[in-house]
Design a protein around this motif. Structure first.
Motif, short mmCIF file in Angstrom:
data_model
loop_
_atom_site.label_atom_id
_atom_site.label_comp_id
_atom_site.label_asym_id
_atom_site.label_seq_id
_atom_site.Cartn_x
_atom_site.Cartn_y
_atom_site.Cartn_z
N UNK A 93 29.47 12.33 33.92
CA UNK A 93 30.63 12.52 32.86
C UNK A 93 31.90 11.49 32.35
N UNK A 94 32.08 10.97 33.69
CA UNK A 94 32.93 9.96 33.44
C UNK A 94 33.06 8.73 32.58
N UNK A 95 31.33 8.60 32.84
CA UNK A 95 30.82 7.25 32.07
C UNK A 95 31.02 7.80 30.74
N UNK A 96 30.99 8.96 29.88
CA UNK A 96 30.66 9.57 28.78
C UNK A 96 32.51 9.04 28.18
N UNK A 97 32.83 9.50 29.69
CA UNK A 97 35.05 8.92 29.29
C UNK A 97 35.05 7.63 28.46
N UNK A 98 34.35 6.96 29.66
CA UNK A 98 34.82 5.28 29.73
C UNK A 98 34.22 5.19 28.16
N UNK A 99 33.06 5.74 27.29
CA UNK A 99 32.55 5.23 26.73
C UNK A 99 33.40 5.63 25.16
N UNK A 100 33.85 7.22 25.27
CA UNK A 100 34.79 7.34 24.56
C UNK A 100 36.36 6.44 24.49
N UNK A 101 37.04 6.35 25.40
CA UNK A 101 37.58 5.31 25.76
C UNK A 101 37.20 4.07 24.70
N UNK A 102 36.32 3.72 24.96
CA UNK A 102 36.06 2.81 24.20
C UNK A 102 36.02 2.34 22.78
N UNK A 103 35.98 3.50 22.39
CA UNK A 103 35.89 3.67 20.79
C UNK A 103 36.36 4.13 20.59
N UNK A 104 37.90 4.57 21.20
CA UNK A 104 38.88 4.49 20.11
C UNK A 104 39.90 3.55 20.73
N UNK A 105 39.78 2.41 21.41
CA UNK A 105 40.53 1.35 21.48
C UNK A 105 39.46 0.41 21.07
N UNK A 106 38.71 0.40 20.41
CA UNK A 106 37.67 -0.34 19.28
C UNK A 106 38.72 0.26 17.58
N UNK A 107 38.53 1.91 17.74
CA UNK A 107 38.90 2.15 15.82
C UNK A 107 40.26 1.90 15.94
N UNK A 108 41.04 1.69 17.41
CA UNK A 108 42.89 1.34 16.98
C UNK A 108 43.06 0.44 17.54
N UNK A 109 42.54 -0.48 17.44
CA UNK A 109 43.20 -1.87 17.34
C UNK A 109 42.18 -3.40 17.27
N UNK A 110 41.39 -2.69 16.36
CA UNK A 110 40.17 -4.07 15.95
C UNK A 110 40.16 -4.10 14.39
#
Length: 191
Positions: A93-110
Motif C-alpha cells: 500500500x505504501x508503494x501505491x502511495x509513492x506511485x500516486x505521489x509521483x503521478x501528482x508531482x508530474x501532473x502538477x510540475x511537468x
C-alpha cells in the motif's frame, strides 16, 4: 497546426535519455540517504519535515508523471530494503502511495513549470490524497487503529506543515531548475 503531445507519452520518452535515467537514479539515492540519515526539520512538540519529498518532486518536474511513478516505486522498495526492516514487513500500500505521489508531482510540475500556484496545488494534493488519505488507510489496515483516531492526529499535522512544505517545494524546484539549466545546451535534451 501542431498537435499537443500526451503528457504520459512525453514522459515515457524521457526514459530514452541517459540524463533522465542518471538524474532519476541520483535523486532516488539522495531521497533514500536523507531518510536513512534522518535529516529533518523538527518543530516542537513533535512535528517534523523531511526533505525526501523534494527529490520526488524534482523527478516529476524534470521528467513527468510516468517517470515520477516509476521513481516512486523504486524509492519506496529500495528504501525499504536499504534500512527499514525495523518497521516490520513490507506492505505494498505504501508503494501505491509513492506511485500516486509521483503521478501528482508530474501532473502538477511537468514540463518544468514552477509557479507558486502549482507548488500549492501539488503539495496540497499530496498531503490530502497521499499523506492523509492513503497513508492513514494503510496505517489502519496494518496497525489496527481506528481511522478516526489516526485522522485526528494526521489532519492537523499535515495542515500545519503545509505552508512550510509549499515554500520548500517552490524554492526547492526553482533551485533544481537553475542547476538543471546550468548544464551545457549540447548535453541537455530539448523537451
Amino acid at each position: 497546426m501542431q498537435k499537443k503531445q500526451n503528457i504520459f507519452l512525453r514522459s515515457l520518452r524521457e526514459l530514452k535519455s541517459t540524463r533522465c535515467l542518471a538524474l532519476t537514479a541520483l535523486l532516488i539515492a539522495v531521497n533514500i540517504a536523507l531518510d536513512l540519515l534522518g535529516l529533518t526539520i523538527r518543530i516542537p512538540p513533535n512535528l517534523r519535515i523531511g526533505f525526501g519529498f523534494l527529490c520526488n518532486a524534482s523527478i516529476g518536474m524534470l521528467f513527468g508523471p510516468a517517470v515520477g511513478m516509476m521513481g516512486g516505486v523504486a524509492t519506496d522498495v529500495l528504501g525499504y530494503f536499504a534500512g527499514n526492516f525495523t518497521m516490520g514487513g513490507y506492505f505494498p500500500g505504501y508503494t501505491l502511495t509513492a506511485v500516486v505521489g509521483g503521478l501528482l508531482w508530474g501532473l502538477w510540475l511537468y514540463p518544468r513549470k514552477v509557479t507558486v500556484w502549482r507548488a500549492v496545488g501539488a503539495k496540497t494534493c499530496i498531503n490530502c490524497l497521499c499523506n492523509i488519505g492513503l497513508n492513514t488507510l494503510w496505517l489502519t489496515i496494518t496497525g489496527g487503529d481506528a481511522m478516526r483516531l489516526l485522522l485526528a492526529a494526521r489532519v492537523p499535522k499535515n495542515l500545519l506543515l503545509l505552508p512550510l512544505e509549499i515554500a520548500l517545494t517552490y524554492f526547492g524546484m526553482k533551485l533544481v531548475l537553475k542547476f538543471y539549466h546550468m548544464l551545457p545546451a549540447r548535453e541537455r535534451e530539448a523537451v
